[in-house]
Design a protein around this motif. Sequence first.
Motif, mmCIF file in Angstrom:
data_model
loop_
_atom_site.group_PDB
_atom_site.id
_atom_site.type_symbol
_atom_site.label_atom_id
_atom_site.label_comp_id
_atom_site.label_asym_id
_atom_site.label_seq_id
_atom_site.Cartn_x
_atom_site.Cartn_y
_atom_site.Cartn_z
ATOM 1 N N ALA A 1 0.822 -1.205 0.000
ATOM 2 C CA ALA A 1 0.000 0.000 0.000
ATOM 3 C C ALA A 1 0.859 1.260 0.000
ATOM 4 C CB ALA A 1 -0.928 -0.004 1.215
ATOM 5 N N VAL A 2 1.907 1.245 0.798
ATOM 6 C CA VAL A 2 2.787 2.414 0.891
ATOM 7 C C VAL A 2 3.487 2.667 -0.443
ATOM 8 C CG1 VAL A 2 4.867 3.328 2.006
ATOM 9 C CG2 VAL A 2 3.074 2.273 3.385
ATOM 10 N N LYS A 3 3.912 1.604 -1.119
ATOM 11 C CA LYS A 3 4.563 1.766 -2.429
ATOM 12 C C LYS A 3 3.633 2.443 -3.426
ATOM 13 C CE LYS A 3 8.037 -1.917 -2.263
ATOM 14 N NZ LYS A 3 8.492 -3.222 -2.807
ATOM 15 N N ALA A 4 2.356 2.041 -3.415
ATOM 16 C CA ALA A 4 1.390 2.660 -4.324
ATOM 17 C C ALA A 4 1.161 4.125 -3.948
ATOM 18 C CB ALA A 4 0.078 1.886 -4.291
ATOM 19 N N ALA B 1 2.378 15.868 -4.883
ATOM 20 C CA ALA B 1 2.291 16.366 -3.519
ATOM 21 C C ALA B 1 3.703 16.739 -3.099
ATOM 22 C CB ALA B 1 1.712 15.307 -2.579
ATOM 23 N N SER B 2 3.827 17.801 -2.325
ATOM 24 C CA SER B 2 5.151 18.289 -1.945
ATOM 25 C C SER B 2 5.754 17.460 -0.815
ATOM 26 C CB SER B 2 5.057 19.746 -1.500
ATOM 27 O OG SER B 2 6.289 20.183 -0.957
ATOM 28 N N ARG B 3 7.045 17.168 -0.942
ATOM 29 C CA ARG B 3 7.732 16.484 0.147
ATOM 30 C C ARG B 3 7.821 17.366 1.395
ATOM 31 N NH1 ARG B 3 9.910 11.596 -1.453
ATOM 32 N NH2 ARG B 3 10.133 11.282 -3.704
ATOM 33 N N ASP B 4 7.558 18.660 1.228
ATOM 34 C CA ASP B 4 7.496 19.569 2.375
ATOM 35 C C ASP B 4 6.295 19.283 3.275
ATOM 36 O OD1 ASP B 4 9.784 20.856 1.550
ATOM 37 O OD2 ASP B 4 8.720 22.473 0.506
ATOM 38 N N GLN C 1 10.423 10.387 7.261
ATOM 39 C CA GLN C 1 11.669 10.120 6.538
ATOM 40 C C GLN C 1 11.384 9.606 5.130
ATOM 41 O OE1 GLN C 1 15.122 8.337 8.655
ATOM 42 N NE2 GLN C 1 13.673 8.017 10.344
ATOM 43 N N LEU C 2 10.365 8.780 5.007
ATOM 44 C CA LEU C 2 10.009 8.219 3.704
ATOM 45 C C LEU C 2 9.563 9.321 2.738
ATOM 46 C CD1 LEU C 2 9.527 5.663 2.000
ATOM 47 C CD2 LEU C 2 7.225 5.560 2.975
ATOM 48 N N VAL C 3 8.695 10.205 3.211
ATOM 49 C CA VAL C 3 8.222 11.298 2.367
ATOM 50 C C VAL C 3 9.361 12.234 1.997
ATOM 51 C CG1 VAL C 3 6.722 13.339 2.304
ATOM 52 C CG2 VAL C 3 5.839 11.164 3.181
ATOM 53 N N GLN C 4 10.296 12.447 2.918
ATOM 54 C CA GLN C 4 11.460 13.287 2.626
ATOM 55 C C GLN C 4 12.386 12.638 1.605
ATOM 56 O OE1 GLN C 4 12.795 13.793 6.747
ATOM 57 N NE2 GLN C 4 12.605 16.008 6.496
ATOM 58 N N GLY C 5 12.284 11.318 1.451
ATOM 59 C CA GLY C 5 13.124 10.608 0.499
ATOM 60 C C GLY C 5 14.428 10.108 1.074
ATOM 61 N N THR C 6 14.544 10.082 2.416
ATOM 62 C CA THR C 6 15.794 9.639 3.046
ATOM 63 C C THR C 6 15.831 8.137 3.294
ATOM 64 O OG1 THR C 6 14.912 10.153 5.245
ATOM 65 C CG2 THR C 6 16.162 11.895 4.119
ATOM 66 N N ILE C 7 14.680 7.467 3.212
ATOM 67 C CA ILE C 7 14.647 6.006 3.288
ATOM 68 C C ILE C 7 13.721 5.481 2.195
ATOM 69 C CG2 ILE C 7 15.133 5.884 5.769
ATOM 70 C CD1 ILE C 7 12.150 5.343 6.239
#
Length: 415
Positions: free
Chosen positions: A228-231, A241-244, A392-398
Amino acid sequence: MNFKAITKTVIAAVSAGAMLLPLAACGSDADAGKTKISFLSWDNEQVMKPFIEEFEKENPDVAIDFSYAPPTAEYIQTLQTRLVGNQAPDVFIITSENKNDLIDNGYVMDMTGKSYTEKLSQANKDFVSRDGKLYGQSISSWAAGIAYNKELLKQVGYDAVPSTWDEFLTLCKTLKDAGISPYIEAIGDGADRIPDSFTGAILAKQGIDVTTLASEDPQTPGEHEKEAVKAWMKVYEQGYASRDNVGVSGDDAKTQFTNGQVAMYTTGAWDFSTFEQVSFDWGFAQIPAMDKNHEQYAQGSPSPGLAIYSKLSGDKLKAAEKFLDFMVSDWSLKQRSKNGDAITVEGFTSDVAEQYKDVYENNVKTGKYFLITNFYANPDVLNSTNTAEIQQLVQGTITVDQWAKNIDAKMAAAQ
């Protein structure tokens, strides 16, 4: 929340009655000769007084000793203190944060098959069930959806939010290409609502009984929600959507939506009173299905349930059960609906806002909603860990795989 950990800290800090606010009318000489039952609620006196007065009017041989502690942490601490101090209330609240401890320690009565549970939604029953036994009476639910600015959608040729995620992403692209900010989420509050909706549909399709998840050893909510998270992450990876959003609170997101700065916002009926003040026409849609092979689920949850203390017997037990029968009576359900609750009892329909009707009929009343923290032991650990890891996931660090491993490692350590 771990029962032993709570009692060690709470007993030293909170006396059994310190947080309780009694209903002034209770305990008077007029109650002499009546069967008295104690009720610890997290709805305050203003909310509960009409119910108690009507119940006592219909049952003049019973008096309710009402007390109140505010949700969630204070209530749970107060209840735990009373339970371990042999001052257990006869009727009290059971919910996701305390149900496993209450069941494990034998404090709640099995009410499977009782008259006051017969018409409850299966999803409400599942919420307070374990190993085939029902421990609470939950009569209403909530479900999230997507608030949308009808005027902004019309500018790009859409009348409503599409029913599948790929179609939703296409709408987001169309909005972005037109210079309109498509979508916002309150990730600063940990409100990643889309993954829970997708996961509910996945588990339903797989035929997994959600009441068994808390018994798994080890517990793996990260693994269960990974697909679900991958989708869901496509909305960030594709720039819609903004990573902010990791710094955006619910109030921030609501303000941007009501100011017309963004076309769509995932939220719930709790924001409707604010939306009623906006200058544009708005709607509220079901969360899209993950794909055409899955149903449209929502993130959502049953309301906390009423539980009966397991050691009750005789007249006190009869009186407590009369009270729960009353709480699913037409009078009580109408009062709850008037208070804004979305009732899920068979044969009753709440008068909800026009914008909420699709979500109420297709998600709330059908039980097609899911909240991941409801169905695992140590929901407090899961909630706090997911909030940190999602940011962290939304920021793209993991990566999503790292997110899932981190979640499951924390849950394993907490068992």
